[in-house]
Design a protein around this motif. Sequence first.
Motif, PDB file in Angstrom:
ATOM      1  N   GLY A  42      -3.798  -3.685  -7.105  1.00  0.00           N
ATOM      2  CA  GLY A  42      -3.225  -4.063  -8.397  1.00  0.00           C
ATOM      3  C   GLY A  42      -4.102  -3.667  -9.568  1.00  0.00           C
ATOM      4  O   GLY A  42      -3.601  -3.223 -10.615  1.00  0.00           O
ATOM      5  N   ASN A  43      -5.425  -3.818  -9.404  1.00  0.00           N
ATOM      6  CA  ASN A  43      -6.348  -3.480 -10.490  1.00  0.00           C
ATOM      7  C   ASN A  43      -6.208  -2.025 -10.923  1.00  0.00           C
ATOM      8  O   ASN A  43      -6.084  -1.708 -12.109  1.00  0.00           O
ATOM      9  CB  ASN A  43      -7.799  -3.709 -10.039  1.00  0.00           C
ATOM     10  N   ILE A  44      -6.235  -1.125  -9.957  1.00  0.00           N
ATOM     11  CA  ILE A  44      -6.196   0.299 -10.297  1.00  0.00           C
ATOM     12  C   ILE A  44      -4.798   0.704 -10.781  1.00  0.00           C
ATOM     13  O   ILE A  44      -4.644   1.600 -11.616  1.00  0.00           O
ATOM     14  CB  ILE A  44      -6.667   1.164  -9.110  1.00  0.00           C
ATOM     15  N   SER A  45      -3.778  -0.007 -10.295  1.00  0.00           N
ATOM     16  CA  SER A  45      -2.412   0.252 -10.755  1.00  0.00           C
ATOM     17  C   SER A  45      -2.264  -0.099 -12.234  1.00  0.00           C
ATOM     18  O   SER A  45      -1.697   0.671 -13.024  1.00  0.00           O
ATOM     19  CB  SER A  45      -1.419  -0.563  -9.921  1.00  0.00           C
ATOM     20  N   ASP A  84      -9.697  13.951 -14.401  1.00  0.00           N
ATOM     21  CA  ASP A  84      -8.836  12.849 -14.828  1.00  0.00           C
ATOM     22  C   ASP A  84      -9.583  11.519 -14.732  1.00  0.00           C
ATOM     23  O   ASP A  84     -10.593  11.420 -14.022  1.00  0.00           O
ATOM     24  CB  ASP A  84      -7.594  12.807 -13.936  1.00  0.00           C
ATOM     25  N   PRO A  85      -9.077  10.487 -15.408  1.00  0.00           N
ATOM     26  CA  PRO A  85      -9.704   9.162 -15.298  1.00  0.00           C
ATOM     27  C   PRO A  85      -9.767   8.686 -13.849  1.00  0.00           C
ATOM     28  O   PRO A  85      -8.974   9.102 -12.997  1.00  0.00           O
ATOM     29  CB  PRO A  85      -8.780   8.272 -16.140  1.00  0.00           C
ATOM     30  N   TYR A  86     -10.691   7.797 -13.569  1.00  0.00           N
ATOM     31  CA  TYR A  86     -10.909   7.309 -12.205  1.00  0.00           C
ATOM     32  C   TYR A  86      -9.651   6.683 -11.591  1.00  0.00           C
ATOM     33  O   TYR A  86      -9.458   6.731 -10.376  1.00  0.00           O
ATOM     34  CB  TYR A  86     -12.028   6.265 -12.186  1.00  0.00           C
ATOM     35  N   SER A  87      -8.838   6.056 -12.436  1.00  0.00           N
ATOM     36  CA  SER A  87      -7.648   5.372 -11.896  1.00  0.00           C
ATOM     37  C   SER A  87      -6.680   6.348 -11.244  1.00  0.00           C
ATOM     38  O   SER A  87      -5.817   5.950 -10.465  1.00  0.00           O
ATOM     39  CB  SER A  87      -6.933   4.583 -12.999  1.00  0.00           C
ATOM     40  N   PHE A  88      -6.822   7.648 -11.554  1.00  0.00           N
ATOM     41  CA  PHE A  88      -6.058   8.702 -10.877  1.00  0.00           C
ATOM     42  C   PHE A  88      -6.934   9.420  -9.844  1.00  0.00           C
ATOM     43  O   PHE A  88      -6.579   9.557  -8.680  1.00  0.00           O
ATOM     44  CB  PHE A  88      -5.532   9.719 -11.886  1.00  0.00           C
ATOM     45  N   ARG A  89      -8.105   9.856 -10.302  1.00  0.00           N
ATOM     46  CA  ARG A  89      -8.940  10.722  -9.470  1.00  0.00           C
ATOM     47  C   ARG A  89      -9.500   9.990  -8.240  1.00  0.00           C
ATOM     48  O   ARG A  89      -9.769  10.608  -7.215  1.00  0.00           O
ATOM     49  CB  ARG A  89     -10.076  11.293 -10.327  1.00  0.00           C
ATOM     50  N   LEU A 138       0.839  -1.203   0.000  1.00  0.00           N
ATOM     51  CA  LEU A 138       0.000   0.000   0.000  1.00  0.00           C
ATOM     52  C   LEU A 138       0.872   1.250   0.000  1.00  0.00           C
ATOM     53  O   LEU A 138       0.606   2.214  -0.748  1.00  0.00           O
ATOM     54  CB  LEU A 138      -0.927  -0.016   1.213  1.00  0.00           C
ATOM     55  N   LYS A 139       1.913   1.268   0.798  1.00  0.00           N
ATOM     56  CA  LYS A 139       2.819   2.418   0.833  1.00  0.00           C
ATOM     57  C   LYS A 139       3.524   2.585  -0.509  1.00  0.00           C
ATOM     58  O   LYS A 139       3.663   3.713  -1.018  1.00  0.00           O
ATOM     59  CB  LYS A 139       3.852   2.242   1.951  1.00  0.00           C
ATOM     60  N   GLN A 140       3.959   1.480  -1.090  1.00  0.00           N
ATOM     61  CA  GLN A 140       4.606   1.536  -2.403  1.00  0.00           C
ATOM     62  C   GLN A 140       3.644   2.075  -3.458  1.00  0.00           C
ATOM     63  O   GLN A 140       4.051   2.834  -4.349  1.00  0.00           O
ATOM     64  CB  GLN A 140       5.089   0.145  -2.798  1.00  0.00           C
ATOM     65  N   SER A 141       2.383   1.698  -3.342  1.00  0.00           N
ATOM     66  CA  SER A 141       1.386   2.182  -4.298  1.00  0.00           C
ATOM     67  C   SER A 141       1.162   3.673  -4.164  1.00  0.00           C
ATOM     68  O   SER A 141       0.947   4.377  -5.162  1.00  0.00           O
ATOM     69  CB  SER A 141       0.069   1.425  -4.104  1.00  0.00           C
ATOM     70  N   GLU A 142       1.212   4.189  -2.946  1.00  0.00           N
ATOM     71  CA  GLU A 142       1.080   5.641  -2.747  1.00  0.00           C
ATOM     72  C   GLU A 142       2.202   6.388  -3.464  1.00  0.00           C
ATOM     73  O   GLU A 142       1.957   7.372  -4.183  1.00  0.00           O
ATOM     74  CB  GLU A 142       1.127   5.964  -1.251  1.00  0.00           C
ATOM     75  N   ILE A 143       3.438   5.928  -3.273  1.00  0.00           N
ATOM     76  CA  ILE A 143       4.592   6.593  -3.892  1.00  0.00           C
ATOM     77  C   ILE A 143       4.538   6.463  -5.411  1.00  0.00           C
ATOM     78  O   ILE A 143       4.753   7.436  -6.145  1.00  0.00           O
ATOM     79  CB  ILE A 143       5.903   5.997  -3.342  1.00  0.00           C
ATOM     80  N   THR A 144       4.227   5.262  -5.868  1.00  0.00           N
ATOM     81  CA  THR A 144       4.182   5.000  -7.303  1.00  0.00           C
ATOM     82  C   THR A 144       3.077   5.802  -7.978  1.00  0.00           C
ATOM     83  O   THR A 144       3.282   6.402  -9.040  1.00  0.00           O
ATOM     84  CB  THR A 144       3.970   3.491  -7.550  1.00  0.00           C
ATOM     85  N   ILE A 193      -7.955   7.471  -6.591  1.00  0.00           N
ATOM     86  CA  ILE A 193      -6.923   6.769  -5.822  1.00  0.00           C
ATOM     87  C   ILE A 193      -7.233   6.774  -4.323  1.00  0.00           C
ATOM     88  O   ILE A 193      -7.180   5.722  -3.676  1.00  0.00           O
ATOM     89  CB  ILE A 193      -5.527   7.366  -6.099  1.00  0.00           C
ATOM     90  N   PRO A 194      -7.576   7.916  -3.715  1.00  0.00           N
ATOM     91  CA  PRO A 194      -7.855   7.894  -2.273  1.00  0.00           C
ATOM     92  C   PRO A 194      -9.027   6.987  -1.899  1.00  0.00           C
ATOM     93  O   PRO A 194      -8.996   6.314  -0.862  1.00  0.00           O
ATOM     94  CB  PRO A 194      -8.167   9.359  -1.949  1.00  0.00           C
ATOM     95  N   GLN A 195     -10.062   6.978  -2.751  1.00  0.00           N
ATOM     96  CA  GLN A 195     -11.235   6.159  -2.446  1.00  0.00           C
ATOM     97  C   GLN A 195     -10.916   4.657  -2.548  1.00  0.00           C
ATOM     98  O   GLN A 195     -11.336   3.864  -1.696  1.00  0.00           O
ATOM     99  CB  GLN A 195     -12.384   6.509  -3.395  1.00  0.00           C
ATOM    100  N   VAL A 196     -10.157   4.282  -3.582  1.00  0.00           N
ATOM    101  CA  VAL A 196      -9.860   2.863  -3.806  1.00  0.00           C
ATOM    102  C   VAL A 196      -8.794   2.369  -2.831  1.00  0.00           C
ATOM    103  O   VAL A 196      -8.988   1.369  -2.132  1.00  0.00           O
ATOM    104  CB  VAL A 196      -9.430   2.619  -5.271  1.00  0.00           C
ATOM    105  N   LEU A 197      -7.661   3.058  -2.775  1.00  0.00           N
ATOM    106  CA  LEU A 197      -6.613   2.644  -1.846  1.00  0.00           C
ATOM    107  C   LEU A 197      -7.073   2.824  -0.399  1.00  0.00           C
ATOM    108  O   LEU A 197      -6.665   2.055   0.489  1.00  0.00           O
ATOM    109  CB  LEU A 197      -5.329   3.443  -2.079  1.00  0.00           C
ATOM    110  N   GLY A 198      -7.928   3.796  -0.164  1.00  0.00           N
ATOM    111  CA  GLY A 198      -8.451   4.007   1.185  1.00  0.00           C
ATOM    112  C   GLY A 198      -9.275   2.829   1.667  1.00  0.00           C
ATOM    113  O   GLY A 198      -9.199   2.443   2.843  1.00  0.00           O
TER     114      GLY A 198
END
Length: 497
Positions: free
Chosen positions: A350-353, A280-285, A220-226, A287-292
């Motif tokens: 992984g899906n949203i990444s 922006d597309p959902y995969s960016f916009r 999860l932390k790596q996904s935040e940075i990436t 991010i807080p909702q999905v990773l959250g």
Amino acid sequence: MKSPVILENKDWAFEEIIEIWQSDKTIELSKDIVQIIKESRVALENKLSESKSPIYGINTGFGSLCNTVIEPNELDQLQINLVKSHACGTGKTISNQLSKLILLLKIIGLSKANSCIRIDVIQFLVTLYNKKWLPCIPEFGSLGASGDLAPLAHLTLLCIGEGKFVTEENNVISNVKEVFDKNNIQIPMLKAKEGLALLNGTQYSLARLIENCFLAKKILKQSEITSALSIEAFNCNPDFLNEEIHSIRKQIGQIEIAKSLRKILQKSELFAREKNSVQDPYSFRCIPQVLGASYDTIEYVKQIAEREINSVTDNPVMISNNEILSGGNFHAQPLALCSDFLSIAVAEIGNISERRIYQLINGSRGLPEFLTKNPGINSGYMIVQYSAAALVSMNKQSCTPSSVDSIVTSKGQEDHVSMAANAGIKCFDVVERTQTVIGMEWMTACRAWEFRKDNWKLNEELSTYFEKYRLMILFQEDDHIPSNDYKGTIEFLNSIS
């Protein structure tokens, strides 16, 4: 020499267990724990000498043989036979680190003293842990009820001078009696109840869950940075990170992820840079909702794991009035549900990444198609996205829950099982694949940034990560073999999370 960790008579925090497990420190039982273990064993032996009533697993058979009474002179052999007959696991041997964690959890569980085993047996397990002599345990064989019987039987074989263990130098030892004798280590053997106490527990399924939760937190932390670097490379509108947007949703994980992204991106030119799109597309916009949501799941799983670390999952158990009762604490349903839930949460990371990888290679926002200057002769990162898509598709297939399955065993006596171990094994596969996908996104975002860096700048934090990574993995303009960079990329991300 490092001071040993004293195992006190207390409840352990998840983070404390991780710290002990990941360290090279030895462990030692506190004087209080030694005393209560001795007292509980005396209480059991007194009860056996005073009563002729059948007590499950102590002077009876096991499972559907629970009504078969065993003669007093056969009680020790009963325990040895139990361990031998149950050591029937299959598959590859689990990792040394996982075996170490199982051993630690088993020691902590037995130190609660409700299992009534001799102090000699627990001290023997402590010696194995401290010498880094780790039991060789096959991967498959547990149904996650009646305890993790087969895996824990392979651990317990060492207590009767059988089985195998692996040394710190990674040598597999099968002549265990000879090695124990050579090192003046007394094999404790097993007496009444002890084999059952060692086999009857959720420590294998729990170790799987703890390891997966620990890795999920890192991912999860790596996904935040990436994702922050992907946001920069895609030139996103940062309005979606506005603090009030997230506070009015009131979801803790979402709020925390947005806060973390704002911190990673602080003082970035992104906030002043000219934009080509309002949204922006959902995969960016999103991010807080999905990773959250994944953040919240990981926190929930951690809470359940922490409870189980401090639990007694044996059967039967001695309760506070010295009465020995049969129950079902060995049933790993809480762990099974958590492993399945965690699989879904990690798979979504992984899906949203993968979707962001697709957006970065799609030839939009001024980035070249497939992130190559010469499309046609070069394919760029076209197939990196294919490969990531294959991994997330496998993850989706692996997210079918194990916990909804059950198979009747032991002539119908054990007629509902949790499949927690299978859920944990499957979850580990999802975790590994997701980490690879995050690595692929980092590679893709770094490649995309190569086409931006002459005109734009990263803030200090992301610039430091980018420059350090490029010292390890050089940019190659023309087609090369991306898979050669996966391992190094994952190692880099592990080093910064």
